[in-house]
Design a protein around this motif. Structure first.
Motif, PDB file in Angstrom:
ATOM      1  N   SER A  11       0.661   4.366  -2.938  1.00  0.00           N
ATOM      2  CA  SER A  11       0.330   5.795  -2.583  1.00  0.00           C
ATOM      3  C   SER A  11       1.205   6.584  -3.401  1.00  0.00           C
ATOM      4  CB  SER A  11       0.272   6.051  -1.179  1.00  0.00           C
ATOM      5  OG  SER A  11      -0.452   5.240  -0.437  1.00  0.00           O
ATOM      6  N   THR A  28      -6.369  -3.763  -2.135  1.00  0.00           N
ATOM      7  CA  THR A  28      -5.193  -2.856  -1.604  1.00  0.00           C
ATOM      8  C   THR A  28      -4.884  -1.810  -2.593  1.00  0.00           C
ATOM      9  OG1 THR A  28      -4.214  -4.560  -0.491  1.00  0.00           O
ATOM     10  CG2 THR A  28      -2.817  -2.632  -0.843  1.00  0.00           C
ATOM     11  N   ALA A  79      -5.908   2.373  -2.368  1.00  0.00           N
ATOM     12  CA  ALA A  79      -4.689   3.352  -2.548  1.00  0.00           C
ATOM     13  C   ALA A  79      -5.226   4.276  -3.639  1.00  0.00           C
ATOM     14  CB  ALA A  79      -3.540   2.579  -2.982  1.00  0.00           C
ATOM     15  N   ALA A 124       0.695  -1.325   0.043  1.00  0.00           N
ATOM     16  CA  ALA A 124      -0.095   0.015  -0.024  1.00  0.00           C
ATOM     17  C   ALA A 124       0.953   1.321  -0.140  1.00  0.00           C
ATOM     18  CB  ALA A 124      -0.818  -0.009   1.079  1.00  0.00           C
ATOM     19  N   TYR A 146      -6.003   8.345  -2.856  1.00  0.00           N
ATOM     20  CA  TYR A 146      -5.446   9.338  -3.928  1.00  0.00           C
ATOM     21  C   TYR A 146      -6.510  10.275  -4.471  1.00  0.00           C
ATOM     22  CZ  TYR A 146      -2.798  11.363  -7.536  1.00  0.00           C
ATOM     23  OH  TYR A 146      -2.137  12.255  -8.482  1.00  0.00           O
TER      24      TYR A 146
END
Ligand SMILES: NC(=O)c1ccc[n+]([C@@H]2O[C@H](COP(=O)([O-])OP(=O)(O)OC[C@H]3O[C@@H](n4cnc5c(N)ncnc54)[C@H](O)[C@@H]3O)[C@@H](O)[C@H]2O)c1
Length: 339
Positions: free
Chosen positions: A70, A110, A114, A66, A118
């Motif tokens: 990111s 996951t 993410a 993760a 975002y």
């Protein structure tokens, strides 16, 4: 999309998609970020030739990571994710299911999380292009058809038979739940069996070519009359791009070209093209819960996405065989897996 993250980008379809996109999209501001964990099926050579391509970046990494996700979503201002990353071999999922659930289900969740975090950030700068999350799925999530059943439509109930297809179905449902719950711009594509260059030689077509070239027995499960619906990988890539550009959010699109053939028919075509004897065929004990038939109804994709496959099966298969003959290192000697 302007800045696209392609996961599983070194695998068979992911790498064909990267090449196809860069060859067919000439925008100078397009950014293609290719992520792959480089598992046994991920061969970096699949992206050979892109070294000097300024619009392309490769990152070795895992969709389960993760923190890495990111970082790279921010660094590259990603506005489109296409998730090919998965463990994909049915036989391996039968001998060891856990990595399939982990990578295909938790990995997809996951990645969704993410992207959601975002894209939902207050200071995320909405670009000129809308965000998209494309989950690459498979017709295997629908389970098996009988000989007279109509092909799968997008509303056929999910009834997967193997730990692999169950993990893909779970990933699809998770992605759709992210759309419903969080308004994530998710689109799911479900394609039939792909063939073409750069496939790992544990899958039917490259495995049979490699065995035939070495005059080794060709292991055919049971009577070999299991039917799959085949599509050339570039036709799949074109359909994914059409889904990114014209797909409706929260929708599923079936992709296929009406090429239903039995495994035995394909093995015989390969033997014939390589001038090898059908006596090389070795009928081996069938796989447990081996689905008898898959067939895709692609009408929704054709009409809503204005997509049509371009390759016909027999000549596409011949070109694929020639590609492996010209690129023999892709047929790893000693590959002894079934498909
Ligand atoms: N091959 C087909 O006929 C077919 C048909 C329909 C759908 N699909 C789907 O298309 C996708 C790609 O299939 P393929 O045939 O190219 O598979 P592949 O096994 O050739 O490639 C999968 C790639 O994903 C990578 N990967 C696996 N787990 C990862 C992780 N946790 N993080 C980052 N990378 C990871 C692997 O290293 C590999 O390069 C899969 O999701 C599959 O379910 C395949």
């Amino acid at each position: 999309m302007k800045s696209i993250l392609i996961t599983g980008a070194v695998g068979f379809i992911g790498s064909n998609f990267v090449h196809y996109l860069l060859q067919n999209d000439h925008r100078s501001d397009l950014q293609v970020v290719a992520l792959d964990a480089l598992s046994y099926a991920g061969r970096l050579d699949n992206l050979k030739g892109l070294e000097g391509e300024g619009r392309f970046t490769f990152i070795k990494g895992d969709i389960l990571d993760a923190a890495l996700l990111s970082k790279l979503l921010v660094r590259h201002s990603i506005d489109c994710v296409v998730n090919f990353a998965a463990h994909t071999h049915v036989d391996r999922s039968i001998s060891n299911p856990t990595p399939f659930t982990l990578n295909n289900v938790l990995g997809t969740q996951t990645l969704l999380e993410a992207a959601r975090r975002y894209w939902e950030e207050p200071n995320y700068v909405v670009g000129t292009e809308p965000c998209r999350f494309i989950q690459i799925s498979t017709d295997e999530v629908y389970g098996a058809l009988g000989p007279e059943d109509p092909p799968f439509t997008e509303s056929t109930p999910l009834y997967p038979s193997s730990p692999y297809s169950a993990s893909k179905a779970a990933a699809d449902l998770t992605a759709l739940a992210y759309h419903k719950t969080f308004g994530m711009p998710v689109i799911i594509t479900r394609c039939s069996n792909n063939y073409g260059p750069r496939q790992y030689p544990e899958k039917l077509i490259p495995l049979m070519i490699s065995k035939a070239l070495r005059d080794e027995p060709l292991p055919v499960y049971g009577d070999g009359l299991q039917v799959r619906d085949w599509l050339q990988v570039e036709d799949h890539c074109a359909a994914i791009i059409a889904a990114i550009n014209r797909g409706r959010l929260g929708e599923v699109y079936n992709i296929g070209g009406h090429n239903e053939h039995s495994n035995l028919y394909i093995v015989n075509l390969i033997l014939n093209a390589l001038h090898k004897s059908p006596d090389l065929i070795d009928h081996v004990t069938d796989r447990p819960a081996h689905d008898r038939r898959y067939a895709i109804n692609p009408d929704k994709t054709r009409s809503e996405l204005s997509w049509e496959p371009k390759h016909d099966f027999e000549s596409g298969l011949r070109s694929t065989i020639y590609w492996y003959l010209n690129n023999p290192s892709w047929l790893v000697p000693g590959a002894d897996h079934h498909y």
